[in-house]
Design a protein around this motif. Structure first.
Motif, PDB file in Angstrom:
ATOM      1  N   LEU A 135      12.270  10.823  11.423  1.00 47.15           N
ATOM      2  CA  LEU A 135      13.481  10.046  11.663  1.00 47.15           C
ATOM      3  C   LEU A 135      13.284   9.230  12.936  1.00 47.15           C
ATOM      4  N   PRO A 136      14.094   8.185  13.156  1.00 48.54           N
ATOM      5  CA  PRO A 136      13.912   7.370  14.362  1.00 48.54           C
ATOM      6  C   PRO A 136      13.901   8.185  15.651  1.00 48.54           C
ATOM      7  N   ALA A 137      14.805   9.163  15.768  1.00 45.60           N
ATOM      8  CA  ALA A 137      14.849   9.976  16.986  1.00 45.60           C
ATOM      9  C   ALA A 137      13.605  10.851  17.120  1.00 45.60           C
ATOM     10  N   THR A 138      13.070  11.297  15.986  1.00 54.13           N
ATOM     11  CA  THR A 138      11.843  12.091  16.026  1.00 54.13           C
ATOM     12  C   THR A 138      10.675  11.231  16.494  1.00 54.13           C
ATOM     13  N   SER A 139      10.632  10.003  16.051  1.00 59.53           N
ATOM     14  CA  SER A 139       9.577   9.087  16.510  1.00 59.53           C
ATOM     15  C   SER A 139       9.675   8.860  18.017  1.00 59.53           C
ATOM     16  N   ARG A 140      10.899   8.725  18.520  1.00 65.76           N
ATOM     17  CA  ARG A 140      11.075   8.568  19.966  1.00 65.76           C
ATOM     18  C   ARG A 140      10.623   9.824  20.711  1.00 65.76           C
ATOM     19  N   TYR A 141      10.941  10.972  20.150  1.00 65.62           N
ATOM     20  CA  TYR A 141      10.540  12.246  20.744  1.00 65.62           C
ATOM     21  C   TYR A 141       9.011  12.327  20.797  1.00 65.62           C
ATOM     22  N   ILE A 142       8.367  12.030  19.694  1.00 65.26           N
ATOM     23  CA  ILE A 142       6.905  12.087  19.631  1.00 65.26           C
ATOM     24  C   ILE A 142       6.276  11.094  20.604  1.00 65.26           C
ATOM     25  N   ASP A 143       6.839   9.902  20.683  1.00 66.40           N
ATOM     26  CA  ASP A 143       6.321   8.903  21.621  1.00 66.40           C
ATOM     27  C   ASP A 143       6.382   9.425  23.047  1.00 66.40           C
ATOM     28  N   ARG A 144       7.490  10.085  23.386  1.00 64.40           N
ATOM     29  CA  ARG A 144       7.627  10.640  24.742  1.00 64.40           C
ATOM     30  C   ARG A 144       6.620  11.761  24.973  1.00 64.40           C
ATOM     31  N   LEU A 145       6.422  12.606  23.984  1.00 60.39           N
ATOM     32  CA  LEU A 145       5.439  13.678  24.115  1.00 60.39           C
ATOM     33  C   LEU A 145       4.052  13.108  24.378  1.00 60.39           C
ATOM     34  N   ARG A 146       3.695  12.078  23.637  1.00 60.03           N
ATOM     35  CA  ARG A 146       2.372  11.493  23.835  1.00 60.03           C
ATOM     36  C   ARG A 146       2.275  10.771  25.177  1.00 60.03           C
ATOM     37  N   GLN A 147       3.380  10.270  25.654  1.00 60.61           N
ATOM     38  CA  GLN A 147       3.398   9.562  26.932  1.00 60.61           C
ATOM     39  C   GLN A 147       3.185  10.505  28.107  1.00 60.61           C
ATOM     40  N   VAL A 148       3.800  11.695  28.069  1.00 60.21           N
ATOM     41  CA  VAL A 148       3.783  12.547  29.261  1.00 60.21           C
ATOM     42  C   VAL A 148       2.971  13.833  29.120  1.00 60.21           C
ATOM     43  N   CYS A 149       2.852  14.383  27.925  1.00 61.47           N
ATOM     44  CA  CYS A 149       2.301  15.731  27.798  1.00 61.47           C
ATOM     45  C   CYS A 149       0.780  15.801  27.905  1.00 61.47           C
ATOM     46  N   PHE A 150       0.105  14.676  27.777  1.00 59.65           N
ATOM     47  CA  PHE A 150      -1.349  14.679  27.859  1.00 59.65           C
ATOM     48  C   PHE A 150      -1.866  14.246  29.229  1.00 59.65           C
ATOM     49  N   SER A 151      -0.957  13.769  30.085  1.00 56.57           N
ATOM     50  CA  SER A 151      -1.377  13.259  31.388  1.00 56.57           C
ATOM     51  C   SER A 151      -0.651  13.901  32.559  1.00 56.57           C
ATOM     52  N   SER A 152       0.438  14.599  32.301  1.00 59.02           N
ATOM     53  CA  SER A 152       1.243  15.188  33.371  1.00 59.02           C
ATOM     54  C   SER A 152       1.383  16.689  33.144  1.00 59.02           C
ATOM     55  N   ARG A 153       0.918  17.473  34.107  1.00 59.53           N
ATOM     56  CA  ARG A 153       1.046  18.925  33.986  1.00 59.53           C
ATOM     57  C   ARG A 153       2.511  19.337  33.899  1.00 59.53           C
ATOM     58  N   SER A 154       3.320  18.812  34.791  1.00 59.18           N
ATOM     59  CA  SER A 154       4.737  19.195  34.797  1.00 59.18           C
ATOM     60  C   SER A 154       5.455  18.668  33.560  1.00 59.18           C
ATOM     61  N   GLY A 155       5.056  17.510  33.077  1.00 57.66           N
ATOM     62  CA  GLY A 155       5.637  16.973  31.852  1.00 57.66           C
ATOM     63  C   GLY A 155       5.310  17.856  30.662  1.00 57.66           C
ATOM     64  N   PHE A 156       4.066  18.302  30.588  1.00 54.09           N
ATOM     65  CA  PHE A 156       3.669  19.199  29.506  1.00 54.09           C
ATOM     66  C   PHE A 156       4.467  20.496  29.544  1.00 54.09           C
ATOM     67  N   VAL A 157       4.556  21.120  30.729  1.00 59.08           N
ATOM     68  CA  VAL A 157       5.262  22.397  30.830  1.00 59.08           C
ATOM     69  C   VAL A 157       6.745  22.225  30.538  1.00 59.08           C
ATOM     70  N   ALA A 158       7.323  21.095  30.936  1.00 60.20           N
ATOM     71  CA  ALA A 158       8.743  20.852  30.657  1.00 60.20           C
ATOM     72  C   ALA A 158       9.015  20.906  29.161  1.00 60.20           C
ATOM     73  N   HIS A 159       8.198  20.239  28.371  1.00 62.87           N
ATOM     74  CA  HIS A 159       8.400  20.230  26.923  1.00 62.87           C
ATOM     75  C   HIS A 159       7.986  21.565  26.297  1.00 62.87           C
ATOM     76  N   HIS A 160       6.935  22.160  26.811  1.00 60.93           N
ATOM     77  CA  HIS A 160       6.481  23.471  26.339  1.00 60.93           C
ATOM     78  C   HIS A 160       7.588  24.506  26.556  1.00 60.93           C
ATOM     79  N   TYR A 161       8.186  24.506  27.710  1.00 59.92           N
ATOM     80  CA  TYR A 161       9.265  25.440  28.051  1.00 59.92           C
ATOM     81  C   TYR A 161      10.475  25.262  27.148  1.00 59.92           C
TER      82      TYR A 161
END
Length: 224
Positions: free
Chosen positions: A103-129
């Motif tokens: 869905l459009p919101a899921t695409s936005r969610y995935i885009d954000r995950l790819r934006q922050v979770c592979f380059s930011s430790r704190s970003g990754f843990v935020a979504h992981h948590y």
């Protein structure tokens, strides 16, 4: 560290995300699903969207698995992809992948995950948590609801079964201790808090889209 001067980071994270967490849990789609007002197909649709962003989170986990700061957060006991695939195959049948489109919101969610979770430790843990501890904490309650309302016992709800975690409370306490003891760089704790709130907002957006797609109406809007 000055970032932690106001108390343990895990406590601050819980408190800072409380409002967004509650707003997400009270989204019209979730309320309707847990009240038995929707059918099993609505649950299957939600699980399909969930699968799409768990794939990305678990890819990110592999990127950080050996990291000295956040590698300890990556636990095989938490992994959900296989369970989700088994659930979706049972709910939709062997052609389940054709039934799962973002869905459009899921695409936005995935885009954000790819934006922050592979380059930011704190970003990754935020979504992981927000994902794993949320599903581990509320999973048994949700599973019991789904069993009573939709007749789902084992098949279809494997996503909520963490069979490699014998004592969820101990696991969650250990996880929060990792948040408190990680060697965060300056600015990372603040980013963790901000990104965790963003994660809840993104997740709520998915619920809103599911509600719209399935005709679940509400008065007003969950968005600020």
């Amino acid at each position: 560290m000055t970032d932690l001067a106001l108390g343990s980071l895990s406590t601050r994270l819980r408190d800072a995300t409380k409002e967004e967490h509650e707003r997400t849990e009270s989204s019209p789609f979730v309320v309707a699903l847990m009240a038995g007002e929707l059918d099993r197909n609505a649950y299957a649709a939600m699980l399909g969207q969930t699968y799409l962003f768990y794939v990305v989170i678990e890819e990110a986990g592999e990127r950080w698995r050996g990291d000295a700061v956040v590698g300890s957060f990556v636990s095989d006991a938490l992994l959900r992809r296989d369970a989700l695939e088994a659930d979706l195959a049972w709910l939709f049948g062997p052609g389940w992948r054709d039934e799962v489109a973002p869905l459009p919101a899921t695409s936005r969610y995935i885009d954000r995950l790819r934006q922050v979770c592979f380059s930011s430790r704190s970003g990754f843990v935020a979504h992981h948590y927000t994902r794993y501890l949320g599903d581990l904490s509320g999973g048994q309650i949700i599973r019991a609801k789904l069993r009573s309302l939709y007749g789902l016992t084992g098949d279809g709800v494997r996503f909520y079964v963490f069979d490699q975690i014998a004592k969820p409370k101990v696991f969650k306490d250990d996880y929060r201790a990792l948040i408190d003891t990680a060697e965060w760089a300056a600015g990372e704790p603040a980013n963790l808090l901000a990104e965790a709130n963003e994660a809840f907002r993104l997740n709520r957006g998915v619920f809103d889209d599911l509600g719209k797609a399935l005709g679940v109406g509400w008065v007003g809007s969950c968005e600020q």
